[in-house]
Scaffold this motif. Sequence first.
Motif, short mmCIF file in Angstrom:
data_model
loop_
_atom_site.label_atom_id
_atom_site.label_comp_id
_atom_site.label_asym_id
_atom_site.label_seq_id
_atom_site.Cartn_x
_atom_site.Cartn_y
_atom_site.Cartn_z
N MET A 1 -96.37 1.48 40.17
CA MET A 1 -97.36 0.42 40.26
C MET A 1 -97.26 -0.23 41.64
N LEU A 2 -98.38 -0.53 42.22
CA LEU A 2 -98.45 -1.20 43.51
C LEU A 2 -98.99 -2.60 43.31
N GLU A 3 -98.28 -3.58 43.85
CA GLU A 3 -98.70 -4.98 43.75
C GLU A 3 -98.81 -5.53 45.17
N VAL A 4 -99.97 -6.09 45.51
CA VAL A 4 -100.15 -6.73 46.80
C VAL A 4 -99.61 -8.15 46.68
N LEU A 5 -98.69 -8.50 47.56
CA LEU A 5 -98.02 -9.80 47.50
C LEU A 5 -98.83 -10.87 48.22
N PRO A 6 -98.68 -12.13 47.81
CA PRO A 6 -99.46 -13.21 48.42
C PRO A 6 -99.15 -13.45 49.89
N GLU A 7 -98.04 -12.94 50.39
CA GLU A 7 -97.70 -13.11 51.80
C GLU A 7 -98.58 -12.26 52.72
N THR A 8 -99.38 -11.37 52.15
CA THR A 8 -100.30 -10.55 52.94
C THR A 8 -101.23 -11.46 53.74
N GLN A 9 -101.32 -11.18 55.04
CA GLN A 9 -102.18 -12.00 55.90
C GLN A 9 -102.53 -11.22 57.16
N GLU A 10 -103.72 -11.38 57.63
CA GLU A 10 -104.20 -10.78 58.87
C GLU A 10 -103.71 -9.33 59.01
N ASP A 11 -102.86 -9.06 60.02
CA ASP A 11 -102.44 -7.69 60.28
C ASP A 11 -101.21 -7.28 59.47
N MET A 12 -100.73 -8.14 58.56
CA MET A 12 -99.52 -7.86 57.80
C MET A 12 -99.85 -7.62 56.33
N LEU A 13 -99.43 -6.44 55.85
CA LEU A 13 -99.59 -6.09 54.45
C LEU A 13 -98.22 -6.18 53.79
N ALA A 14 -98.16 -6.91 52.68
CA ALA A 14 -96.92 -7.05 51.92
C ALA A 14 -97.17 -6.50 50.52
N VAL A 15 -96.38 -5.49 50.14
CA VAL A 15 -96.55 -4.89 48.82
C VAL A 15 -95.19 -4.73 48.13
N ARG A 16 -95.27 -4.70 46.81
CA ARG A 16 -94.11 -4.38 45.98
C ARG A 16 -94.50 -3.17 45.14
N VAL A 17 -93.65 -2.15 45.14
CA VAL A 17 -93.88 -0.98 44.31
C VAL A 17 -92.78 -0.90 43.26
N SER A 18 -93.19 -0.47 42.07
CA SER A 18 -92.23 -0.38 40.97
C SER A 18 -92.67 0.70 39.99
N ASP A 19 -91.75 1.05 39.12
CA ASP A 19 -92.00 2.05 38.08
C ASP A 19 -92.42 3.38 38.71
N GLU A 20 -93.58 3.88 38.33
CA GLU A 20 -94.07 5.17 38.84
C GLU A 20 -95.28 4.94 39.73
N LEU A 21 -95.26 5.55 40.92
CA LEU A 21 -96.40 5.43 41.82
C LEU A 21 -97.40 6.54 41.57
N THR A 22 -98.66 6.17 41.48
CA THR A 22 -99.73 7.12 41.18
C THR A 22 -100.57 7.39 42.43
N ASN A 23 -101.46 8.35 42.31
CA ASN A 23 -102.41 8.63 43.39
C ASN A 23 -103.24 7.38 43.69
N GLN A 24 -103.63 6.65 42.66
CA GLN A 24 -104.45 5.44 42.84
C GLN A 24 -103.66 4.38 43.62
N ASP A 25 -102.36 4.26 43.34
CA ASP A 25 -101.53 3.29 44.06
C ASP A 25 -101.51 3.64 45.55
N PHE A 26 -101.27 4.89 45.88
CA PHE A 26 -101.21 5.30 47.29
C PHE A 26 -102.59 5.21 47.95
N ASP A 27 -103.65 5.51 47.21
CA ASP A 27 -105.00 5.38 47.77
C ASP A 27 -105.26 3.92 48.17
N LEU A 28 -104.89 2.98 47.29
CA LEU A 28 -105.08 1.56 47.59
C LEU A 28 -104.23 1.16 48.79
N TYR A 29 -102.97 1.57 48.81
CA TYR A 29 -102.09 1.25 49.94
C TYR A 29 -102.69 1.76 51.25
#
Length: 120
Positions: A1-29
């Motif tokens: 699972m991919l979770e976009v963290l609230p610290e994401t801003q402008e040119d910085m992407l902050a994510v947390r990944v857990s459990d099993e990563l899927t094609n959809q998770d990587f597509d979003l990332y």
Amino acid sequence: MLEVLPETQEDMLAVRVSDELTNQDFDLYRELIRDRMKKYGSARLYYEMVNLSWVKPGVALENALFDLVHGREYDRVAMVGEKLWQELAAKIISPVKKKGVRYFSITEKEQAMRWVLEGR
């Protein structure tokens, strides 16, 4: 699972990944990081791994190819994890990133976030 963290801003992407990563998770990332690269010319990344149990081999390969193509468009990259294989993965992908990858243990996640944010 991919979770976009609230610290994401402008040119910085902050994510947390857990459990099993899927094609959809990587597509979003890839969409989120590519958008920042296009808009700002490069992107900073905070990538936290918690209870990550599985990444499908095909998905991992596709993501590795993305890193090879876009590696020079990454600015500071902090990978935060809790397992030896995650630290090894950070070392393996570091050479293809413009400024490399710095690995932090999960107990150092606040330090990792500060380090990525200071990169601006």
